[in-house]
Design a protein around this motif. Structure first.
Motif, short mmCIF file in Angstrom:
data_model
loop_
_atom_site.label_atom_id
_atom_site.label_comp_id
_atom_site.label_asym_id
_atom_site.label_seq_id
_atom_site.Cartn_x
_atom_site.Cartn_y
_atom_site.Cartn_z
N ASP A 175 0.69 -1.05 -0.44
CA ASP A 175 -0.09 -0.23 0.46
C ASP A 175 0.95 1.28 0.49
N LEU A 176 0.54 1.86 -0.70
CA LEU A 176 1.33 3.37 -1.50
C LEU A 176 0.47 4.26 -1.39
N THR A 177 0.00 6.01 -1.00
CA THR A 177 -0.07 6.60 -0.85
C THR A 177 0.87 7.80 -1.40
N PHE A 178 0.47 8.62 -2.86
CA PHE A 178 1.00 9.63 -3.68
C PHE A 178 0.11 10.96 -3.43
N GLY A 179 0.51 12.18 -2.91
CA GLY A 179 0.19 13.29 -3.17
C GLY A 179 0.43 13.98 -4.34
N ILE A 180 -0.41 14.45 -5.29
CA ILE A 180 -0.47 15.54 -6.26
C ILE A 180 -1.29 17.06 -5.76
N ASP A 181 -0.17 17.90 -6.77
CA ASP A 181 -1.53 19.73 -6.35
C ASP A 181 -2.57 19.34 -6.87
N TYR A 182 -3.68 20.39 -6.65
CA TYR A 182 -4.86 20.17 -7.28
C TYR A 182 -4.80 20.61 -8.23
N SER A 219 -3.36 20.81 1.10
CA SER A 219 -2.06 20.81 0.02
C SER A 219 -2.15 19.87 -1.02
N SER A 220 -3.14 18.91 -1.09
CA SER A 220 -2.62 17.75 -2.14
C SER A 220 -3.81 17.09 -2.58
N VAL A 221 -3.65 16.22 -3.23
CA VAL A 221 -5.06 15.11 -4.23
C VAL A 221 -4.38 13.95 -3.90
N ASP A 222 -4.41 12.62 -2.06
CA ASP A 222 -4.41 11.94 -1.86
C ASP A 222 -4.71 10.66 -3.10
N LEU A 223 -3.41 9.88 -3.73
CA LEU A 223 -3.75 8.96 -4.72
C LEU A 223 -3.58 7.35 -3.62
N GLY A 224 -4.44 6.67 -3.64
CA GLY A 224 -4.06 5.26 -2.94
C GLY A 224 -3.80 4.62 -3.89
N VAL A 225 -2.39 3.81 -3.37
CA VAL A 225 -1.98 2.43 -4.74
C VAL A 225 -2.66 1.18 -3.71
N ARG A 226 -3.16 0.52 -4.31
CA ARG A 226 -3.04 -0.72 -4.72
C ARG A 226 -1.49 -2.07 -5.32
#
Length: 268
Positions: A175-182, A219-226
């Protein structure tokens, strides 16, 4: 002179018995070690028998031989085995109370062997203490941490707490989480993650990689990765994915935001 000779005569049998006892102890210790190693090797050589059982059986053999050696030493000093049993029988309650922790560890060791919540070579967390199982005998469980630190844990403590086995199954989910800019395109970022993940042969196709928007942060849109992978590839895949995703985001024009501080000064 006669008094000295009499003292020598009196103490000579004791000295001889002490010497014999020392020899018996040394021989018994050597036999216990050799027989223990033999039992371990014989059991481990069978593919159908788990290594954990080999270590446990070897430990039992070792202590049984040492017990027989101890009884033999007592007999050299005139203490018969029947008398020893009688004394032990009379003091069973006192011995039981004094050794209740040790007896509990032995019982717990038997339970660990029967139910086998972990085996030698597996990475586990026992009561919050993590490490690779190196040995399991009738008294203790030995763990080795990733930085090669030895941890000895009584079996009673191991059996009476929460055991997390990270190596029990052949596959694990990363499980990983990456934040990207709005201001970035979420669909584009999701596709970059999927492309980067599927390009790695260690990532399983079934179950297929899963990527979703899981949170809208400050400050970010978080994308969950599995991602699913073999248990042995878990850590290396995790470290590789973190680096690869950063490089893929940079190449695709996706920014990873970080907290900013705004300083406001009043004119004055």
């Amino acid at each position: 002179m006669n008094g000295t000779m009499e003292q020598v005569t009196v103490y000579m049998p004791l000295v001889i018995n002490a010497a014999k006892a020392l020899i018996v102890l040394i021989i018994g210790w050597l036999i216990a070690g050799a027989l223990s190693s033999f039992v371990r090797k014989r059991i481990v050589s069978h593919e159908r028998i788990d290594d954990t059982i080999g270590g446990f059986a070897a430990s039992i053999v070792r202590w049984l031989v040492l017990l027989v050696t101890f009884i033999a030493v007592l007999q050299l000093f005139g203490i018969q085995a029947t008398s020893l049993v009688a004394v032990l029988g009379a003091g069973t309650l006192a011995i039981g109370l004094a050794l209740q922790g040790t007896l509990s560890d032995i019982a717990a060791g038997v339970m660990l062997i029967i139910f086998r919540p972990y085996k030698i070579g597996q990475y586990v967390s026992i009561g919050g203490t993590s490490g690779t199982v190196k040995d399991l005998n009738i008294f203790v469980t030995e763990l080795v941490t990733p930085d090669n630190v030895q941890i000895i844990m009584p079996n009673g403590q191991a059996w009476g707490t929460v055991i997390t086995n990270f190596s029990a199954h052949q596959t694990r989910r990363l499980d990983l989480t990456f934040g990207i800019d709005y201001g970035d395109d979420a669909d584009k970022a999701i596709q970059i993650i999927l492309d980067t993940a599927t390009a790695d042969a260690r990532v399983h196709k079934d179950p297929e990689p899963w990527v979703r928007v899981t949170n809208l942060g400050d400050s970010s849109v978080d994308l969950g990765v599995r991602l699913w992978c073999d248990a042995g590839d878990y850590w290396e895949l995790k470290f590789h994915m973190l680096k690869s995703m950063k490089e893929a985001f940079d190449a695709g024009g996706i920014s990873i935001p970080y907290p900013h501080q705004v300083e406001i000064q009043k004119a004055g």
